[in-house]
Design a protein around this motif. Sequence first.
Motif, PDB file in Angstrom:
ATOM      1  N   ALA A   5       6.088  -8.809  -5.079  1.00 22.94           N
ATOM      2  CA  ALA A   5       4.618  -8.290  -4.437  1.00 22.94           C
ATOM      3  C   ALA A   5       3.750  -8.859  -5.259  1.00 22.94           C
ATOM      4  O   ALA A   5       3.791  -9.126  -6.736  1.00 22.94           O
ATOM      5  N   VAL A   6       2.422  -9.333  -4.615  1.00 22.74           N
ATOM      6  CA  VAL A   6       1.495  -9.907  -5.591  1.00 22.74           C
ATOM      7  C   VAL A   6       0.472  -8.924  -5.978  1.00 22.74           C
ATOM      8  O   VAL A   6      -0.501  -9.235  -6.925  1.00 22.74           O
ATOM      9  N   GLY A   7       0.555  -7.646  -5.614  1.00 23.63           N
ATOM     10  CA  GLY A   7      -0.510  -6.542  -5.870  1.00 23.63           C
ATOM     11  C   GLY A   7       0.043  -5.186  -5.371  1.00 23.63           C
ATOM     12  O   GLY A   7       1.026  -5.335  -4.432  1.00 23.63           O
ATOM     13  N   ILE A   8      -0.495  -4.160  -5.937  1.00 24.57           N
ATOM     14  CA  ILE A   8      -0.511  -2.808  -5.309  1.00 24.57           C
ATOM     15  C   ILE A   8      -1.766  -2.338  -5.053  1.00 24.57           C
ATOM     16  O   ILE A   8      -2.766  -2.179  -5.934  1.00 24.57           O
ATOM     17  N   LEU A   9      -1.695  -1.644  -3.962  1.00 21.60           N
ATOM     18  CA  LEU A   9      -2.901  -0.396  -3.430  1.00 21.60           C
ATOM     19  C   LEU A   9      -2.334   0.870  -3.474  1.00 21.60           C
ATOM     20  O   LEU A   9      -1.204   0.879  -2.827  1.00 21.60           O
ATOM     21  N   SER A  10      -2.930   1.789  -4.202  1.00 23.12           N
ATOM     22  CA  SER A  10      -2.462   3.090  -4.071  1.00 23.12           C
ATOM     23  C   SER A  10      -3.477   4.211  -3.832  1.00 23.12           C
ATOM     24  O   SER A  10      -4.608   4.085  -4.125  1.00 23.12           O
ATOM     25  N   TYR A  11      -2.766   5.099  -3.416  1.00 23.64           N
ATOM     26  CA  TYR A  11      -3.620   6.338  -3.207  1.00 23.64           C
ATOM     27  C   TYR A  11      -2.975   7.599  -3.719  1.00 23.64           C
ATOM     28  O   TYR A  11      -1.736   7.722  -3.193  1.00 23.64           O
ATOM     29  N   ASP A  12      -3.550   8.420  -4.651  1.00 24.25           N
ATOM     30  CA  ASP A  12      -2.757   9.515  -5.375  1.00 24.25           C
ATOM     31  C   ASP A  12      -3.644  10.417  -5.667  1.00 24.25           C
ATOM     32  O   ASP A  12      -3.388  11.188  -6.823  1.00 24.25           O
ATOM     33  N   PHE A  66       0.910  -1.222  -0.046  1.00 21.89           N
ATOM     34  CA  PHE A  66      -0.113  -0.105   0.080  1.00 21.89           C
ATOM     35  C   PHE A  66       1.002   1.233   0.009  1.00 21.89           C
ATOM     36  O   PHE A  66       1.784   1.461   0.973  1.00 21.89           O
ATOM     37  N   VAL A  67       0.855   2.048  -0.972  1.00 22.58           N
ATOM     38  CA  VAL A  67       1.566   3.288  -0.968  1.00 22.58           C
ATOM     39  C   VAL A  67       0.847   4.413  -1.645  1.00 22.58           C
ATOM     40  O   VAL A  67      -0.352   4.236  -1.976  1.00 22.58           O
ATOM     41  N   GLU A  68       1.196   5.609  -0.999  1.00 21.63           N
ATOM     42  CA  GLU A  68       0.591   6.911  -1.266  1.00 21.63           C
ATOM     43  C   GLU A  68       1.162   7.550  -2.368  1.00 21.63           C
ATOM     44  O   GLU A  68       1.814   8.586  -2.220  1.00 21.63           O
ATOM     45  N   SER A  69       1.074   7.034  -3.495  1.00 21.53           N
ATOM     46  CA  SER A  69       1.752   7.461  -4.702  1.00 21.53           C
ATOM     47  C   SER A  69       1.181   6.607  -5.644  1.00 21.53           C
ATOM     48  O   SER A  69       0.488   5.901  -5.732  1.00 21.53           O
ATOM     49  N   ALA A  74      -6.441   1.370  -7.463  1.00 20.50           N
ATOM     50  CA  ALA A  74      -6.636   2.749  -6.806  1.00 20.50           C
ATOM     51  C   ALA A  74      -7.627   2.835  -5.914  1.00 20.50           C
ATOM     52  O   ALA A  74      -8.544   2.501  -6.008  1.00 20.50           O
ATOM     53  N   MET A  75      -7.229   3.766  -4.809  1.00 19.38           N
ATOM     54  CA  MET A  75      -8.092   3.880  -3.886  1.00 19.38           C
ATOM     55  C   MET A  75      -8.752   5.349  -3.712  1.00 19.38           C
ATOM     56  O   MET A  75      -8.242   6.360  -3.962  1.00 19.38           O
ATOM     57  N   SER A  76     -10.130   5.582  -3.116  1.00 16.99           N
ATOM     58  CA  SER A  76     -10.505   6.686  -2.847  1.00 16.99           C
ATOM     59  C   SER A  76      -9.955   7.019  -1.441  1.00 16.99           C
ATOM     60  O   SER A  76      -9.115   6.422  -0.697  1.00 16.99           O
ATOM     61  N   HIS A  77     -10.466   8.526  -1.262  1.00 20.53           N
ATOM     62  CA  HIS A  77      -9.917   9.031   0.068  1.00 20.53           C
ATOM     63  C   HIS A  77     -10.320   7.872   1.203  1.00 20.53           C
ATOM     64  O   HIS A  77      -9.659   7.810   2.465  1.00 20.53           O
ATOM     65  N   LYS A 111      -8.921   4.635   1.586  1.00 19.54           N
ATOM     66  CA  LYS A 111      -7.407   5.009   2.323  1.00 19.54           C
ATOM     67  C   LYS A 111      -7.367   5.208   3.729  1.00 19.54           C
ATOM     68  O   LYS A 111      -6.598   4.481   4.417  1.00 19.54           O
ATOM     69  N   GLU A 112      -8.537   5.963   4.114  1.00 19.01           N
ATOM     70  CA  GLU A 112      -8.375   6.118   5.538  1.00 19.01           C
ATOM     71  C   GLU A 112      -8.977   4.904   6.476  1.00 19.01           C
ATOM     72  O   GLU A 112      -8.417   4.672   7.460  1.00 19.01           O
ATOM     73  N   ARG A 113      -9.750   4.424   5.836  1.00 21.19           N
ATOM     74  CA  ARG A 113     -10.428   3.214   6.328  1.00 21.19           C
ATOM     75  C   ARG A 113      -9.014   1.879   6.538  1.00 21.19           C
ATOM     76  O   ARG A 113      -9.130   1.433   7.775  1.00 21.19           O
ATOM     77  N   LEU A 114      -8.527   1.933   5.475  1.00 24.53           N
ATOM     78  CA  LEU A 114      -7.253   0.975   5.384  1.00 24.53           C
ATOM     79  C   LEU A 114      -6.199   1.383   6.687  1.00 24.53           C
ATOM     80  O   LEU A 114      -5.596   0.355   6.993  1.00 24.53           O
ATOM     81  N   LYS A 115      -5.796   2.748   6.376  1.00 22.68           N
ATOM     82  CA  LYS A 115      -4.834   2.977   7.499  1.00 22.68           C
ATOM     83  C   LYS A 115      -5.407   2.769   9.056  1.00 22.68           C
ATOM     84  O   LYS A 115      -4.635   2.504   9.758  1.00 22.68           O
TER      85      LYS A 115
END
Length: 582
Positions: free
Chosen positions: A194-201, A176-179, A232-235, A238-242
């Motif tokens: 890595a098997v996958g990417i979650l991102s917030y940007d 999980f990256v914020e990029s 790609a994640m919504s705000h 992203k907040e829920r995952l964090k």
Amino acid sequence: MLKKCLGIIVIIVIIVIVVSCKSKKTAFTFQDKQQTTTNQWNAINDEFTGNQAYETTAFIEKYWRIVGNTGFDKSIYKIAEQLEKAGYVLEEKASPNDIFTYRIEKRALQHPTWESIDALVSIDGEESPLLQHATNRNMIAINSHSTPNEGINAEVIHIEDIKKLKDIDVKGKIIFVESSPARVFETAMVKGGAVGILSYDNPKYLQPEKNTTSIQFRSIPLNQDIKGWAIAMSHAAKERLKSSLGKGTVRLNVMVETKIYESEELTIIAEIKGSAYPKERLVYSAHVQEPGANDNATGVGVALEMATVTAKLVKENTFNPKRTLTFLWGDEIVSTRRYVQEDKERARDIKWGISLDMVGENTAITGGSFLIEKMPDPSAIWTRGNDKHTEWGGQKMKLSQMKPHYLNDFLIEAFKTQGKKANWVVNTNPFEGGSDHVPFLRADIPSVLFWHFTDQFYHTDNDRLDKVSKQTLKNVGVASLASAYQLLNADENLARQTILQIEKAAMKRLEEEFKQSKIALNNGDDMKTQVSIIKAWEDWYVKAVETTKDMVSDHSLIAPMIENTQNNIKAEVVTILMDLHD
């Protein structure tokens, strides 16, 4: 002696009568031209309702469009169907007498196309999904492969500093990256396993804290060996995952379904043949790809209604274009660049190119305003006063990159006129690039961009039909056609009118730059820079006036007026520079 004097008097009277007749003829011609323009404007306003543009937008925005995929191709064939209803004939079936023609160009794609089907991301132990495709259709990054049918269950780790990613063991994990996911794809998936990417940007102009479900679409490199995926994640997500990560180890269940397949690239081009100078043309370009409603189903819809309205008015003899009007729909920048580059003879006769991109916004919802992005002028170097770059942004340009031309002020005047009639806000921004106007400009073809910004839903899955205004579609369509009709039938009268327009704009600009230079000097800026700015605007407008020669075949008809206007601009600059030094 008396006889001689009488003869002189008779000659003078004759000269006065001739001059008077010529003046009346010129005045009549100019007034007649204005009346024709007004009549055409009224006819366009009556015919261009915005209905077809809106219905086309509604059809196209249903699909997630990438060149070669199902939604893109259905959009192209929808345009073709509507063109045929309006009387356009497929080029291969057309006769030399057919004025309205279209063609669909087909080319093999160098790389496979991509299509999103479905996706679901859930946190182990939590009932409601973190993200699901049904409500977040931008969540799957472009070029993502499908997961196995049973999905993937893996631990997710938050990489807070992507510079340290190369030193972290991510094998078998979801990162999980914020990029942007594209920035970490090589390091995380290709090298790191890595098997996958979650991102917030999501950038700030999207107001993510307000539009918490918005996801701005993202992409990853197409890699047939790794067959990776990114979400790609919504705000809100992203907040829920964090929040979950703050409580301990988190595992995610991820299911992604996409299609990646060989396809072809389609471009559709429609033309209304000019009656006098058919090789000379004005080209309107509207790109089809990108998944939104405003970006850019609206541009496609406006161009289509422009094409059908013009066909109707030509058939009714309300308008007879001397030059050819061309409409191009395809892949952003790629199709326009090819159109300009593949036929050098055709390119030489493209007199103007205009990009219709994001032209139907309900600004009460999206924010910002309608904009004309100008051809490169000194405001792209020294941006001050009322000139402002958008949040999209632009790089500072050089004097060598300037493109002096009458098109800027000509179109601004035309659109401001429609703005006054319809109580519609029209603004401008310095050149920034990034759309179909760029290939025209690089080929030294005068070109501008019609668009909207700021847009808090730009490139997000909340850019849907409810953000589109039929009235805006109409305003853009009417102003675009009215200005196009004048350019297509440009002559000595329009050239003279435009020269006056440019002189007025130049004087207004120089007055504003003088004011800004005084402010700058009072703030401690150096005189040399201020002189450079004023001289740059002088050079730009002196050269812009000269370009009106392309409206007439006999340059001598307007040469004295051009010279007079240029001298007036130069004289004004001399006065300003003297006042600056006082």
